[in-house]
Design a protein around this motif. Sequence first.
Motif, mmCIF file in Angstrom:
data_model
loop_
_atom_site.group_PDB
_atom_site.id
_atom_site.type_symbol
_atom_site.label_atom_id
_atom_site.label_comp_id
_atom_site.label_asym_id
_atom_site.label_seq_id
_atom_site.Cartn_x
_atom_site.Cartn_y
_atom_site.Cartn_z
ATOM 1 N N ASN A 1 21.692 61.989 27.167
ATOM 2 C CA ASN A 1 22.508 63.185 27.340
ATOM 3 C C ASN A 1 23.976 62.928 27.026
ATOM 4 O OD1 ASN A 1 20.340 64.798 28.163
ATOM 5 N ND2 ASN A 1 20.511 64.096 30.277
ATOM 6 N N LEU A 2 24.390 61.652 26.979
ATOM 7 C CA LEU A 2 25.759 61.315 26.626
ATOM 8 C C LEU A 2 25.919 61.318 25.109
ATOM 9 C CD1 LEU A 2 26.414 58.306 29.024
ATOM 10 C CD2 LEU A 2 27.499 60.546 29.134
ATOM 11 N N ASP A 3 27.030 61.846 24.640
ATOM 12 C CA ASP A 3 27.318 61.815 23.210
ATOM 13 C C ASP A 3 28.220 60.620 22.928
ATOM 14 O OD1 ASP A 3 27.621 62.311 20.558
ATOM 15 O OD2 ASP A 3 28.827 64.136 20.787
ATOM 16 N N LEU A 4 27.620 59.432 22.964
ATOM 17 C CA LEU A 4 28.406 58.225 22.746
ATOM 18 C C LEU A 4 28.865 58.110 21.300
ATOM 19 C CD1 LEU A 4 26.366 55.667 24.876
ATOM 20 C CD2 LEU A 4 28.574 56.699 25.434
ATOM 21 N N ASP A 5 28.132 58.719 20.381
ATOM 22 C CA ASP A 5 28.529 58.643 18.980
ATOM 23 C C ASP A 5 29.916 59.252 18.769
ATOM 24 O OD1 ASP A 5 26.174 57.414 18.177
ATOM 25 O OD2 ASP A 5 25.141 59.336 17.954
ATOM 26 N N ALA A 6 30.226 60.297 19.522
ATOM 27 C CA ALA A 6 31.502 60.980 19.336
ATOM 28 C C ALA A 6 32.682 60.142 19.818
ATOM 29 C CB ALA A 6 31.488 62.320 20.076
ATOM 30 N N THR A 7 32.405 59.133 20.616
ATOM 31 C CA THR A 7 33.492 58.321 21.183
ATOM 32 C C THR A 7 33.906 57.171 20.279
ATOM 33 O OG1 THR A 7 32.041 56.731 22.299
ATOM 34 C CG2 THR A 7 32.541 58.789 23.467
ATOM 35 N N GLY A 8 33.051 56.820 19.331
ATOM 36 C CA GLY A 8 33.343 55.665 18.500
ATOM 37 C C GLY A 8 33.041 54.337 19.163
ATOM 38 N N LEU A 9 32.466 54.371 20.357
ATOM 39 C CA LEU A 9 32.117 53.135 21.062
ATOM 40 C C LEU A 9 30.830 52.563 20.451
ATOM 41 C CD1 LEU A 9 32.780 54.352 24.712
ATOM 42 C CD2 LEU A 9 34.200 52.765 23.396
ATOM 43 N N GLU A 10 30.838 51.295 20.141
ATOM 44 C CA GLU A 10 29.702 50.677 19.483
ATOM 45 C C GLU A 10 28.811 49.951 20.478
ATOM 46 O OE1 GLU A 10 31.191 48.123 16.457
ATOM 47 O OE2 GLU A 10 32.100 49.750 15.290
ATOM 48 N N ARG B 1 32.195 43.160 37.346
ATOM 49 C CA ARG B 1 33.350 42.957 38.228
ATOM 50 C C ARG B 1 34.579 43.681 37.690
ATOM 51 N NH1 ARG B 1 35.276 39.692 42.275
ATOM 52 N NH2 ARG B 1 33.244 38.701 42.497
ATOM 53 N N PHE B 2 34.802 43.611 36.376
ATOM 54 C CA PHE B 2 35.955 44.289 35.784
ATOM 55 C C PHE B 2 35.883 45.786 36.043
ATOM 56 C CE2 PHE B 2 38.562 46.305 32.630
ATOM 57 C CZ PHE B 2 39.655 45.465 32.487
ATOM 58 N N ASP B 3 34.687 46.356 35.940
ATOM 59 C CA ASP B 3 34.560 47.795 36.130
ATOM 60 C C ASP B 3 34.830 48.211 37.572
ATOM 61 O OD1 ASP B 3 33.941 50.443 35.111
ATOM 62 O OD2 ASP B 3 32.173 50.335 36.389
ATOM 63 N N ILE B 4 34.572 47.318 38.521
ATOM 64 C CA ILE B 4 34.792 47.675 39.920
ATOM 65 C C ILE B 4 36.200 47.342 40.378
ATOM 66 C CG2 ILE B 4 34.019 47.279 42.301
ATOM 67 C CD1 ILE B 4 32.088 48.875 40.515
ATOM 68 N N THR B 5 36.731 46.182 39.969
ATOM 69 C CA THR B 5 38.020 45.731 40.518
ATOM 70 C C THR B 5 39.137 45.686 39.490
ATOM 71 O OG1 THR B 5 37.564 43.385 40.116
ATOM 72 C CG2 THR B 5 36.781 44.315 42.198
ATOM 73 N N GLY B 6 38.815 45.786 38.175
ATOM 74 C CA GLY B 6 39.832 45.605 37.154
ATOM 75 C C GLY B 6 40.220 44.142 37.025
ATOM 76 N N GLY B 7 41.090 43.836 36.048
ATOM 77 C CA GLY B 7 41.693 42.523 35.832
ATOM 78 C C GLY B 7 40.819 41.331 36.158
ATOM 79 N N PRO B 8 41.385 40.118 36.048
ATOM 80 C CA PRO B 8 42.758 39.832 35.620
ATOM 81 C C PRO B 8 42.950 39.864 34.114
ATOM 82 C CG PRO B 8 41.644 37.786 36.106
ATOM 83 C CD PRO B 8 40.660 38.882 36.431
ATOM 84 N N VAL B 9 41.854 39.986 33.333
ATOM 85 C CA VAL B 9 41.984 40.021 31.876
ATOM 86 C C VAL B 9 42.498 41.390 31.439
ATOM 87 C CG1 VAL B 9 40.743 39.793 29.694
ATOM 88 C CG2 VAL B 9 40.113 38.357 31.651
ATOM 89 N N SER B 10 43.440 41.412 30.506
ATOM 90 C CA SER B 10 43.947 42.677 29.962
ATOM 91 C C SER B 10 43.190 43.026 28.691
ATOM 92 C CB SER B 10 45.446 42.551 29.659
ATOM 93 O OG SER B 10 46.181 42.309 30.846
ATOM 94 N N LEU B 11 42.731 44.275 28.608
ATOM 95 C CA LEU B 11 41.999 44.718 27.428
ATOM 96 C C LEU B 11 42.952 45.419 26.455
ATOM 97 C CD1 LEU B 11 38.647 46.006 28.937
ATOM 98 C CD2 LEU B 11 39.284 43.709 28.200
ATOM 99 N N PRO B 12 42.564 45.533 25.185
ATOM 100 C CA PRO B 12 43.438 46.165 24.189
ATOM 101 C C PRO B 12 43.867 47.573 24.607
ATOM 102 C CG PRO B 12 41.583 45.088 23.112
ATOM 103 C CD PRO B 12 41.308 45.033 24.594
ATOM 104 N N ALA B 13 45.060 47.945 24.204
ATOM 105 C CA ALA B 13 45.606 49.256 24.563
ATOM 106 C C ALA B 13 44.677 50.368 24.105
ATOM 107 C CB ALA B 13 46.987 49.422 23.915
ATOM 108 N N GLY B 14 44.431 51.298 24.998
ATOM 109 C CA GLY B 14 43.623 52.468 24.684
ATOM 110 C C GLY B 14 42.142 52.294 24.907
ATOM 111 N N HIS B 15 41.657 51.054 25.012
ATOM 112 C CA HIS B 15 40.211 50.855 25.144
ATOM 113 C C HIS B 15 39.701 51.357 26.494
ATOM 114 C CE1 HIS B 15 36.270 49.106 24.354
ATOM 115 N NE2 HIS B 15 36.285 48.663 25.590
ATOM 116 N N VAL B 16 40.401 51.005 27.561
ATOM 117 C CA VAL B 16 39.967 51.424 28.889
ATOM 118 C C VAL B 16 39.941 52.944 28.973
ATOM 119 C CG1 VAL B 16 40.579 51.454 31.329
ATOM 120 C CG2 VAL B 16 40.692 49.307 30.041
ATOM 121 N N GLU B 17 40.970 53.584 28.424
ATOM 122 C CA GLU B 17 41.042 55.039 28.470
ATOM 123 C C GLU B 17 39.893 55.672 27.676
ATOM 124 O OE1 GLU B 17 44.804 53.275 29.539
ATOM 125 O OE2 GLU B 17 43.505 52.990 27.778
ATOM 126 N N ARG B 18 39.550 55.075 26.544
ATOM 127 C CA ARG B 18 38.462 55.615 25.726
ATOM 128 C C ARG B 18 37.122 55.485 26.444
ATOM 129 N NH1 ARG B 18 36.440 53.450 20.425
ATOM 130 N NH2 ARG B 18 37.919 51.776 20.801
#
Length: 223
Positions: free
Chosen positions: A3-12, A139-156
């Motif tokens: 039911n998710l339209d993942l194709d529209a997000t550009g996420l591979e 763990r990253f999805d629940i608590t975030g960090g300490p690794v920084s991801l590329p700008a805009g990726h988390v928001e996408r």
Amino acid sequence: MTNLDLDATGLEFPRTEVALAALRLAEECESVPLFHHSLRTYFFGRLVGEQLGLRAGEDYDDQLLFLGCVLHETGLSPRGDGSQRFEVDGADLAAEFLARQGLPAAEVEVVWDAIALHTTDTIALRKRPEIALVSRGARFDITGGPVSLPAGHVERVHAALPRLDVASALHEAIVGQTSRNPDKAPPFTLPGELHRQHTGAAWPTWEQLTATSEWDGRTAASR
């Protein structure tokens, strides 16, 4: 597909038959917050791996990472709710499903380990990348960090897969299972600790844990 339209997000993500079958299974049996979390675990885990110098297809099998991520919370679904702690129930469900899909036994074992160990990062991070990155991504999805991801990726990722108060959803799912069956909350595990916090029960002491030993306080040599 879903039911998710993942194709529209550009996420591979992998589009093999077994990967898409696992995606459908997770969507069918998990709540929406847990399903979103499972997919975010993959997208975050893969990017965390890149930040650590791990390249999909070269340093690890991307399909196995995807399978471990997308199925890692199936033990918290009604279909996966068995008699063991949820991580093991989920690993067993995934292994049975993937074996029926024709995945080789050695690859099924990797996915089993990734799911069973995902809350025990002190062990998972010492294992092969497909296993370690499931734990890191979750763990990253629940608590975030300490690794920084590329700008805009988390928001996408969040735009495609809203968080939907996943921390509360996970807590409710785990405690709901352990409340119905305390055997699913072994002492000193994540489900056990959440159950202890929920009920106020005290952990058994070492003396209490060993009080029922058949050795009755004696060494094997003296017996």
